[in-house]
Design a protein around this motif. Structure first.
Motif, short mmCIF file in Angstrom:
data_model
loop_
_atom_site.label_atom_id
_atom_site.label_comp_id
_atom_site.label_asym_id
_atom_site.label_seq_id
_atom_site.Cartn_x
_atom_site.Cartn_y
_atom_site.Cartn_z
N ALA A 52 0.84 -1.01 0.28
CA ALA A 52 -0.15 0.20 -0.08
C ALA A 52 0.92 0.95 -0.34
N ARG A 53 1.97 1.12 0.78
CA ARG A 53 2.91 2.84 1.04
C ARG A 53 3.68 2.27 -0.24
N ALA A 54 4.08 1.49 -0.74
CA ALA A 54 5.29 1.67 -1.85
C ALA A 54 4.18 1.56 -3.68
N GLN A 55 3.26 2.46 -3.77
CA GLN A 55 2.25 2.87 -4.76
C GLN A 55 3.12 3.48 -5.92
N VAL A 56 3.32 3.18 -7.22
CA VAL A 56 3.31 4.21 -8.36
C VAL A 56 1.85 4.02 -9.36
N SER A 57 1.64 5.59 -9.80
CA SER A 57 0.44 5.64 -10.08
C SER A 57 0.60 4.71 -11.85
N ASP A 58 -0.52 4.55 -12.35
CA ASP A 58 -0.51 3.74 -13.71
C ASP A 58 0.16 3.07 -14.36
N ASN A 59 1.22 2.21 -13.06
CA ASN A 59 2.51 1.25 -13.29
C ASN A 59 3.65 1.89 -14.19
N VAL A 60 3.68 3.05 -13.66
CA VAL A 60 4.08 3.61 -14.90
C VAL A 60 5.38 5.05 -13.84
N VAL A 61 6.20 4.89 -13.70
CA VAL A 61 6.71 6.65 -14.05
C VAL A 61 7.10 7.34 -15.50
N LYS A 62 6.35 8.05 -15.84
CA LYS A 62 7.02 8.52 -16.71
C LYS A 62 7.36 9.85 -16.51
N ILE A 63 7.81 10.75 -17.03
CA ILE A 63 9.39 11.78 -17.25
C ILE A 63 8.86 12.16 -18.64
N GLY A 64 8.62 13.50 -18.88
CA GLY A 64 8.64 14.21 -20.35
C GLY A 64 10.29 15.38 -19.95
N VAL A 65 10.26 15.12 -20.95
CA VAL A 65 11.82 16.40 -21.06
C VAL A 65 10.26 17.57 -22.37
N LEU A 66 10.69 18.73 -21.60
CA LEU A 66 9.68 19.76 -22.97
C LEU A 66 10.86 20.18 -22.85
N ASN A 67 10.84 20.98 -23.95
CA ASN A 67 11.88 22.17 -24.17
C ASN A 67 11.53 22.51 -25.35
N ASP A 68 13.39 23.99 -25.58
CA ASP A 68 12.96 24.32 -27.27
C ASP A 68 13.89 22.56 -28.17
N GLN A 69 13.35 22.05 -28.65
CA GLN A 69 13.93 21.53 -30.16
C GLN A 69 14.51 21.64 -31.32
N GLY A 83 10.26 -1.37 -8.66
CA GLY A 83 9.47 -2.45 -9.46
C GLY A 83 8.89 -1.68 -10.36
N ARG A 84 8.39 -0.65 -11.05
CA ARG A 84 7.78 -0.22 -12.33
C ARG A 84 8.70 -0.09 -12.83
N PRO A 85 8.72 0.06 -14.42
CA PRO A 85 9.46 0.85 -15.16
C PRO A 85 9.26 2.53 -15.31
N ILE A 86 10.58 3.22 -15.85
CA ILE A 86 10.28 4.30 -16.40
C ILE A 86 10.30 4.66 -17.50
N GLU A 87 10.05 5.65 -17.88
CA GLU A 87 9.73 6.36 -19.31
C GLU A 87 9.82 7.53 -19.62
N VAL A 88 10.52 7.88 -20.77
CA VAL A 88 11.24 8.75 -20.67
C VAL A 88 10.59 9.49 -21.92
N ILE A 89 9.35 10.33 -22.47
CA ILE A 89 9.46 11.80 -23.65
C ILE A 89 9.72 13.10 -23.36
N SER A 90 9.76 13.15 -24.91
CA SER A 90 10.14 14.39 -24.61
C SER A 90 9.09 15.21 -25.86
N GLY A 91 9.25 16.72 -25.81
CA GLY A 91 8.03 17.97 -26.38
C GLY A 91 9.24 18.48 -27.03
N ASP A 92 8.78 19.44 -27.62
CA ASP A 92 8.81 21.14 -28.39
C ASP A 92 7.77 22.06 -28.32
#
Length: 401
Positions: free
Chosen positions: A21-38, A67-76
């Motif tokens: 219950a304590r070790a919770q990851v929403s949507d079973n993935v940690v998603k990181i978004g890199v948002l900058n001038d591409q 125990g959950r995957p980490i995902e990186v996405i990006s945007g301009d």
């Protein structure tokens, strides 16, 4: 005996359930978004290189957290706050992004920070000059990892005025970042006993600086200070050299990235003094990481790219410490835990979201001093974090009690 075994089994099950219950990851993935001038004028200082740094951080962390995957996405965001806010809103609402990072544009960062507070998502600014980000516009889920206009200008102005260059004229990019740079530099110049003779503002992504440089030349100021960055700073410096400004006036840039120096080359950039948060060749630890980055990107890292790696690593460690990716719980752990890596030693994330760390007064080498490509800086002095950044009480963050 059976009763005792049953009780022990029940306690073990309860304990495991409690841990889950304590070790919770929403949507079973940690998603990181890199948002900058591409693709635009700030792409060299962050851009695709920041995405590379983010992926390196995730890989070095092991690719998973709790125990959950980490995902990186990006945007301009194209250096437009409405575009950046629209991307972030879609990320938070539909894409289930847990943390947005980068920006490298003050107006975009302020817009996304407000949205992150509304959606309970973490927002970490990279190259953000506006002091409002950790001041009047601070939020409980935002952090600033590199600098602000106070840190970039205060020590630099003091050093330049002390050399006798005590009259200044500003050439300023006309949006939040430039205004903040000019305001803080003006205060620092006056506090050091100097004076400001005037300023002129130019649009973002200006190609022709001739009219602005003529006004600076006519001012008679000993110092012409560029309150801009990226491609604008590069173009302004090149054209100032063509105009011959440096013969009678000193050129000071309030923000320099190693990508700028590489673009201008040492002949044009030599002698520039500035304040920086990171230099790849500062010590053995910075060199080791930077050479790994170079192998992936064929360029040495800028301070925003190094900061992205540092911030993501700290963020993921805070998730482990919190046992959840819920934003406020993670931010609490990020504030509790010191930041110690190749980028920062003994860094402390304050209540207002400011990461306090040492900054460095640097100067661009002459061509004769350089040993080869990317050997561009001399570190003149270390500015302790408590001197580099304004105090917590001065910032005006409403979160500070």
């Amino acid at each position: 005996m059976r009763l005792r075994l049953a009780l022990v089994s029940a306690l073990l099950v309860t304990g495991l359930a409690s841990h889950e219950a304590r070790a919770q990851v929403s949507d079973n993935v940690v998603k990181i978004g890199v948002l900058n001038d591409q693709t635009g004028l700030y792409a060299d200082l962050g851009g695709p290189g920041s995405v590379v740094a983010a992926k390196m951080a995730v890989e070095d962390f092991g690719g998973t957290v709790l125990g959950r995957p980490i995902e990186v996405i990006s945007g301009d965001h194209q250096n437009k706050s409405d575009v950046g806010a629209a991307i972030a809103r879609e990320w938070f609402d539909v894409g289930k992004v847990d943390m947005a990072i980068g920006f490298d544009h003050s107006a975009v960062a302020l817009a996304v920070s407000a949205l992150g507070a509304e959606k309970n998502r973490i927002v970490i600014g990279g190259a953000i000059g506006s002091t409002a980000f950790t001041g009047k516009s601070c939020t409980p889920t935002a952090a600033s990892w590199i600098y602000d206009s106070y840190a970039l200008t205060t020590s630099l102005a003091k050093a330049v005025v002390a050399e006798g260059r005590d009259s200044w004229f500003f050439l300023t990019v006309d949006y939040t970042f430039g205004h903040s740079l000019e305001a803080d530099a003006t205060a620092a110049v006056k506090a050091a006993g100097g004076k400001v003779l005037g300023s002129v503002r130019h649009p973002l992504n200006t190609a022709d600086f001739s009219s602005y440089l003529l006004q600076a030349q006519a001012s008679g100021a000993k110092v012409v200070a560029f309150a801009n960055g990226g491609g604008d700073m590069v173009n302004a410096t090149k054209q100032a050299n063509e105009f011959g400004l440096a013969k009678d006036q000193s050129i000071v840039s309030l923000l320099v990235f190693i990508s700028d120096v590489h673009s201008m080359q040492l002949q044009a950039a030599q002698g520039l003094k500035f304040v920086t948060a990171f230099y790849w060749d500062r010590n053995e630890e910075t060199r080791v990481w930077s050479k790994r980055f170079f192998e992936r990107f064929n360029r040495m890292p800028t301070m925003p790219q190094a900061a992205v790696y540092s911030a993501i690593t700290h963020y993921l460690g805070a998730i482990v410490a919190a046992g959840t990716d819920e934003a406020r719980a993670v931010m609490a752990k990020m504030r509790e835990r010191p930041v110690n890596d190749f980028y920062v030693k003994g860094g402390k994330l304050r209540e207002d979201g400011r990461l306090v760390h040492d900054m460095y007064l640097a100067q661009v080498k002459t061509p004769a001093e350089s040993r080869g490509p990317w050997d561009y800086y001399k570190i003149l002095a270390t500015i302790p974090g408590d001197q580099a950044f304004r105090s917590l009480a001065e910032g005006g963050c409403p979160l500070v009690r």
